[in-house]
Scaffold this motif. Structure first.
Motif, PDB file in Angstrom:
ATOM      1  N   ASP A  64       1.104  -1.637   0.532  1.00 59.02           N
ATOM      2  CA  ASP A  64      -0.141  -0.202  -0.204  1.00 59.02           C
ATOM      3  C   ASP A  64       0.478   1.025   0.050  1.00 59.02           C
ATOM      4  N   HIS A  65       0.474   2.051  -1.069  1.00 63.02           N
ATOM      5  CA  HIS A  65       1.993   3.054  -0.866  1.00 63.02           C
ATOM      6  C   HIS A  65       0.705   4.294  -1.317  1.00 63.02           C
ATOM      7  N   ILE A  66      -0.331   4.201  -1.335  1.00 64.41           N
ATOM      8  CA  ILE A  66      -1.664   5.198  -1.149  1.00 64.41           C
ATOM      9  C   ILE A  66      -2.321   5.522   0.402  1.00 64.41           C
ATOM     10  N   GLY A  67      -2.401   3.761   0.625  1.00 59.98           N
ATOM     11  CA  GLY A  67      -3.402   4.831   2.386  1.00 59.98           C
ATOM     12  C   GLY A  67      -4.603   3.836   1.771  1.00 59.98           C
ATOM     13  N   GLY A  68      -5.496   4.152   3.110  1.00 61.12           N
ATOM     14  CA  GLY A  68      -7.139   4.096   2.783  1.00 61.12           C
ATOM     15  C   GLY A  68      -7.362   2.300   3.725  1.00 61.12           C
ATOM     16  N   LEU A  69      -6.044   1.821   3.921  1.00 62.73           N
ATOM     17  CA  LEU A  69      -6.677   0.303   4.793  1.00 62.73           C
ATOM     18  C   LEU A  69      -6.687   1.060   6.541  1.00 62.73           C
ATOM     19  N   LYS A  70      -8.104   0.276   6.771  1.00 67.96           N
ATOM     20  CA  LYS A  70      -8.463   0.812   8.207  1.00 67.96           C
ATOM     21  C   LYS A  70      -8.330  -0.830   9.044  1.00 67.96           C
ATOM     22  N   LEU A  71      -8.036  -1.077  10.154  1.00 68.90           N
ATOM     23  CA  LEU A  71      -8.165  -1.951  10.728  1.00 68.90           C
ATOM     24  C   LEU A  71      -9.406  -1.375  12.086  1.00 68.90           C
ATOM     25  N   PHE A  72     -10.094  -2.336  12.632  1.00 66.13           N
ATOM     26  CA  PHE A  72     -10.187  -2.210  13.773  1.00 66.13           C
ATOM     27  C   PHE A  72     -10.376  -2.929  14.616  1.00 66.13           C
ATOM     28  N   TYR A  73      -9.372  -1.565  15.548  1.00 66.73           N
ATOM     29  CA  TYR A  73      -8.630  -2.606  16.743  1.00 66.73           C
ATOM     30  C   TYR A  73      -8.746  -1.842  18.317  1.00 66.73           C
ATOM     31  N   GLN A  74      -9.427  -1.978  18.766  1.00 64.39           N
ATOM     32  CA  GLN A  74      -9.577  -1.486  20.750  1.00 64.39           C
ATOM     33  C   GLN A  74     -10.713  -0.463  20.177  1.00 64.39           C
ATOM     34  N   ASP A  75     -12.158  -1.173  19.704  1.00 62.49           N
ATOM     35  CA  ASP A  75     -13.330  -0.271  19.325  1.00 62.49           C
ATOM     36  C   ASP A  75     -12.731   0.599  18.484  1.00 62.49           C
ATOM     37  N   GLN A  76     -12.136   0.551  17.525  1.00 69.20           N
ATOM     38  CA  GLN A  76     -12.130   2.008  16.564  1.00 69.20           C
ATOM     39  C   GLN A  76     -11.408   1.405  15.800  1.00 69.20           C
ATOM     40  N   TRP A  77     -12.253   2.119  14.550  1.00 66.37           N
ATOM     41  CA  TRP A  77     -11.115   2.114  13.306  1.00 66.37           C
ATOM     42  C   TRP A  77     -10.085   2.973  12.946  1.00 66.37           C
ATOM     43  N   THR A  78      -8.519   2.369  12.771  1.00 65.07           N
ATOM     44  CA  THR A  78      -7.362   2.720  12.958  1.00 65.07           C
ATOM     45  C   THR A  78      -6.877   2.667  11.769  1.00 65.07           C
ATOM     46  N   ASN A  79      -6.156   3.700  10.982  1.00 65.17           N
ATOM     47  CA  ASN A  79      -5.474   4.111   9.844  1.00 65.17           C
ATOM     48  C   ASN A  79      -4.369   3.306   9.925  1.00 65.17           C
ATOM     49  N   ILE A  80      -4.235   2.551   8.384  1.00 64.46           N
ATOM     50  CA  ILE A  80      -2.984   2.027   8.907  1.00 64.46           C
ATOM     51  C   ILE A  80      -1.877   2.729   7.356  1.00 64.46           C
ATOM     52  N   PRO A  81      -1.085   3.714   7.684  1.00 64.69           N
ATOM     53  CA  PRO A  81      -0.198   4.150   7.391  1.00 64.69           C
ATOM     54  C   PRO A  81       0.400   3.533   6.176  1.00 64.69           C
ATOM     55  N   PRO A  82       0.245   4.248   5.176  1.00 62.61           N
ATOM     56  CA  PRO A  82       0.860   3.488   4.215  1.00 62.61           C
ATOM     57  C   PRO A  82       2.744   3.992   3.836  1.00 62.61           C
ATOM     58  N   THR A  83       3.551   2.475   3.014  1.00 56.91           N
ATOM     59  CA  THR A  83       4.603   2.743   3.496  1.00 56.91           C
ATOM     60  C   THR A  83       5.534   1.924   2.439  1.00 56.91           C
ATOM     61  N   PRO A  84       5.978   3.102   1.263  1.00 59.43           N
ATOM     62  CA  PRO A  84       5.782   2.957   0.215  1.00 59.43           C
ATOM     63  C   PRO A  84       7.300   1.961   0.507  1.00 59.43           C
ATOM     64  N   GLY A  85       7.219   0.642  -0.561  1.00 59.95           N
ATOM     65  CA  GLY A  85       8.617  -0.456  -0.624  1.00 59.95           C
ATOM     66  C   GLY A  85       8.110  -1.747   0.937  1.00 59.95           C
ATOM     67  N   ALA A  86       6.852  -1.134   1.143  1.00 59.59           N
ATOM     68  CA  ALA A  86       7.080  -1.888   2.233  1.00 59.59           C
ATOM     69  C   ALA A  86       5.789  -3.080   1.768  1.00 59.59           C
ATOM     70  N   LEU A  87       5.696  -4.324   2.646  1.00 57.39           N
ATOM     71  CA  LEU A  87       4.324  -5.254   2.804  1.00 57.39           C
ATOM     72  C   LEU A  87       3.390  -5.369   3.834  1.00 57.39           C
ATOM     73  N   VAL A  88       2.375  -4.705   3.611  1.00 50.85           N
ATOM     74  CA  VAL A  88       1.615  -5.670   4.804  1.00 50.85           C
ATOM     75  C   VAL A  88       1.051  -6.587   4.985  1.00 50.85           C
ATOM     76  N   VAL A  89       1.238  -7.179   6.001  1.00 48.41           N
ATOM     77  CA  VAL A  89       1.325  -8.568   6.598  1.00 48.41           C
ATOM     78  C   VAL A  89       0.040  -8.646   7.062  1.00 48.41           C
ATOM     79  N   ASN A  90      -1.312  -8.742   6.219  1.00 45.70           N
ATOM     80  CA  ASN A  90      -2.443  -8.762   7.026  1.00 45.70           C
ATOM     81  C   ASN A  90      -2.880 -10.175   7.636  1.00 45.70           C
ATOM     82  N   ALA A  91      -3.515 -10.912   8.581  1.00 44.99           N
ATOM     83  CA  ALA A  91      -3.393 -12.018   9.010  1.00 44.99           C
ATOM     84  C   ALA A  91      -5.101 -12.148   9.872  1.00 44.99           C
TER      85      ALA A  91
END
Ligand SMILES: O=C(O)CCC(=O)C(=O)O
Ligand SMILES: [Fe+2]
Length: 162
Positions: A64-91
């Motif tokens: 994700d180099h642009i952003g937009g992914l949100k994760l529901f964590y501890q009762d709220q939606w949290t942005n997963i910041p885009p990090t160019p060149g990084a991989l997001v591992v979602n499990a």
């Protein structure tokens, strides 16, 4: 070494298991690829997100180099910041990405404390298009009678089956 094998080794080790445990279970046996195209959106605030969901797999690898992914964590939606060149591992079930560690894009939660349902969604963005391929490690598409059992090494009196 293949990325998924390396990741399953790291996850196994973080859970206190033998490094080959998750690969030996077959977690890396099936791969489904999905192409994503999110066009730029002139008015994201007027636009609904994708459906919130958990992935039906062992892990998903995203970029994700642009952003937009949100994760529901501890009762709220949290942005997963885009990090160019990084991989997001979602499990699903095995891992969790606490926001305080999200800059690493990969953090292993304590399976013994919490088996989490990992709800996430993607919101529209003025910047775009956001284009990438998501890699889902799942044996769903493979014809198999294999049954995945609980990892008994992770169970104890303090961490019984829930
Ligand atoms: O676009 C993303 O960052 C995530 C996509 C997603 O959640 C999925 O394909 O399951
Ligand atoms: Fe997803």
């Amino acid at each position: 070494m293949k990325l998924e094998i390396c990741l399953f080794e790291l996850i196994s080790e973080a859970l206190g298991l033998d490094p080959n445990h998750l690969s030996d279970m077959g977690c890396a046996d099936g791969l489904a690829l999905l192409g994503h195209y999110y066009p730029s959106c002139p008015q994201p605030e007027l636009t609904i997100s994708t459906q919130d969901h958990t992935d039906n797999d062992f892990i998903t690898i995203l970029q994700d180099h642009i952003g937009g992914l949100k994760l529901f964590y501890q009762d709220q939606w949290t942005n997963i910041p885009p990090t160019p060149g990084a991989l997001v591992v979602n499990a699903k079930d095995y891992l969790q990405t606490p926001p305080s560690h999200s800059e690493t894009n990969f953090i292993v939660a304590d399976y013994k404390q919490q088996v989490c349902e990992f709800q996430h969604k993607v919101v529209a963005n003025q910047v775009g298009p956001r284009v990438f391929v998501a890699a889902f490690f799942t044996t769903g598409p493979i014809e198999t009678l294999k049954v995945y059992e609980l990892i008994i090494e992770l169970l104890s009196e303090d961490n019984p089956v829930r």
